[in-house]
Design an enzyme around this catalytic site. Structure first.
Site, PDB file in Angstrom:
ATOM      1  N   MET A  30       0.848  -1.196   0.000  1.00  0.00           N
ATOM      2  CA  MET A  30       0.000   0.000   0.000  1.00  0.00           C
ATOM      3  C   MET A  30       0.885   1.248   0.000  1.00  0.00           C
ATOM      4  SD  MET A  30      -3.457  -0.935   2.017  1.00  0.00           S
ATOM      5  CE  MET A  30      -2.861  -0.696   3.669  1.00  0.00           C
ATOM      6  N   LEU A  33       6.675   3.112   1.349  1.00  0.00           N
ATOM      7  CA  LEU A  33       7.593   1.970   1.436  1.00  0.00           C
ATOM      8  C   LEU A  33       8.735   2.191   2.423  1.00  0.00           C
ATOM      9  CD1 LEU A  33       7.785   1.161  -2.376  1.00  0.00           C
ATOM     10  CD2 LEU A  33       6.251   0.190  -0.654  1.00  0.00           C
ATOM     11  N   HIS A  37       9.375  -3.511   3.190  1.00  0.00           N
ATOM     12  CA  HIS A  37       8.929  -3.763   1.810  1.00  0.00           C
ATOM     13  C   HIS A  37      10.125  -4.101   0.921  1.00  0.00           C
ATOM     14  CE1 HIS A  37       5.698  -0.824   3.157  1.00  0.00           C
ATOM     15  NE2 HIS A  37       4.999  -1.868   2.798  1.00  0.00           N
ATOM     16  N   GLN A 153      -2.963 -12.133   8.090  1.00  0.00           N
ATOM     17  CA  GLN A 153      -3.276 -11.811   6.693  1.00  0.00           C
ATOM     18  C   GLN A 153      -2.746 -12.901   5.745  1.00  0.00           C
ATOM     19  OE1 GLN A 153      -3.146  -7.795   4.613  1.00  0.00           O
ATOM     20  NE2 GLN A 153      -1.078  -8.480   4.191  1.00  0.00           N
ATOM     21  N   SER A 188       4.356   1.187   7.863  1.00  0.00           N
ATOM     22  CA  SER A 188       4.113   2.511   7.276  1.00  0.00           C
ATOM     23  C   SER A 188       3.453   3.443   8.289  1.00  0.00           C
ATOM     24  CB  SER A 188       3.218   2.377   6.048  1.00  0.00           C
ATOM     25  OG  SER A 188       3.805   1.472   5.149  1.00  0.00           O
TER      26      SER A 188
HETATM   27  O1  PAF Z   1      -0.374  -5.758   3.743  1.00  0.00           O
HETATM   28  C1  PAF Z   1      -0.728  -4.830   2.985  1.00  0.00           C
HETATM   29  O2  PAF Z   1      -0.014  -3.863   2.774  1.00  0.00           O
HETATM   30  C2  PAF Z   1      -2.083  -4.905   2.298  1.00  0.00           C
HETATM   31  O3  PAF Z   1      -3.014  -5.512   3.119  1.00  0.00           O
HETATM   32  C3  PAF Z   1      -2.029  -5.592   0.928  1.00  0.00           C
HETATM   33  C4  PAF Z   1      -1.625  -7.048   1.050  1.00  0.00           C
HETATM   34  C5  PAF Z   1      -1.047  -4.863   0.025  1.00  0.00           C
HETATM   35  C6  PAF Z   1      -3.406  -5.556   0.264  1.00  0.00           C
HETATM   36  O4  PAF Z   1      -3.859  -4.250   0.086  1.00  0.00           O
END
Ligand code: PAF
Length: 283
Positions: A30, A33, A37, A153, A188
């Site tokens: 998202m 960064l 990331h 997630q 972030s």
């Molecule tokens: O973990 C994240 O940054 C978000 O949930 C993702 C996987 C990019 C989906 O929008």
């Protein structure tokens, strides 16, 4: 590095890669960064012919309008970092491009989504499943990379992949949490901490790692101890701390319930919601 704004161009790139038998590694993000990331990007770079990073603040996974409005957006800086990291394409669509019509799909995510973040953030995981499935259909990656900070997630995404059925050759690669030198899990959202809150926030990892190094005799006592220690600190308010089976995400009540025990925590530091986790055992 190509900056891609449209779904059709991403699909074209993916189709060409497939036709040429080149592997695409996808890093969904998202934006805003940070090194966490970039560690995913580096791994994707090592393991694939073509690396695509998506930068998209997905509105359907936010159940709090203020969180969506204040989510950091740093496109220019992100592009620079991605370019330096050797990314082939950054996919940065507008909201209307990803959702030309409202996405009404409801995923039957089951028990992995019914605990912890599930009830705390109604609709969140369905929104994650919506966007990640769209990204997978467009980019057709052979590998997709996710950080373990968002531990639950990853289980939800694996479940979505199982439900969708069309991603047989896709590997979900789960990557270790990246931490600042003082132990705070990189996120972030950390930029929203005041200097005073930022100074306290590393206590989350400190308390978790001490607890994992010498857990108390019962799961319940261990959970209570972590919550009490963190709640005694300024700015800190634990939302939940749950020790779960690391595969099913189901809370355990005894250390003997699983071979893989992970403590997952969400803490408000001021009004910034921080999440982290620690492995208690993995046999
Ligand atoms: O973990 C994240 O940054 C978000 O949930 C993702 C996987 C990019 C989906 O929008």
């Amino acid at each position: 590095m190509e900056i891609i704004r449209t779904a059709s161009r991403l699909k074209e790139l993916a189709d060409k890669a497939r036709a040429e038998h080149k592997s695409v590694g996808l890093v969904p993000t998202m934006g805003a960064l940070h090194k966490g990331h970039l560690s995913l990007v580096e791994r994707a770079r090592r393991e694939n012919d073509i690396v695509v990073v998506s930068v998209f603040v997905n509105p359907t996974q936010f159940n709090n309008a203020n969180d969506l409005a204040t989510y950091p957006r740093t496109e220019e800086a992100d592009c620079l970092l991605l370019e330096q990291a050797g990314v082939d394409a950054a996919f940065i669509p507008a909201v209307e491009e990803m959702y030309p019509e409202p996405d009404t799909r409801q995923f039957d995510l089951g028990p992995v989504a019914e605990v912890m973040e599930g009830p705390m953030r109604p609709g969140h995981f369905n929104g994650v499943a919506q966007i990640v499935s769209k990204l997978f259909y467009l980019a057709r990656p052979v590998r997709a990379y996710f950080g373990e900070k968002d531990f639950q997630q990853i289980a939800v995404i694996r479940r979505m992949v199982e439900l969708e059925g069309g991603f047989e050759d896709l590997e979900i690669v789960s990557c270790p949490i990246c931490r600042a030198d003082d132990g705070l899990a990189l996120s972030s959202r950390n930029v929203r901490l005041t200097p005073e809150q930022r100074a306290v926030a590393p206590a989350i990892y400190k308390v978790l790692s001490q607890s994992a190094a010498s857990p108390l005799p019962t799961v319940k006592e261990t959970q209570r101890d972590v919550v009490e220690q963190l709640n005694s600190l300024p700015f800190m308010k634990v939302e939940y701390f749950t020790i779960v089976d690391g595969l099913t995400m189901q809370p355990i009540s005894s250390w003997n319930d699983t071979d893989y025990a992970v403590g997952c925590i969400t803490v408000y530091c001021g009004d910034v919601r921080l999440i982290d986790n620690i492995t208690y055992k993995k046999n």
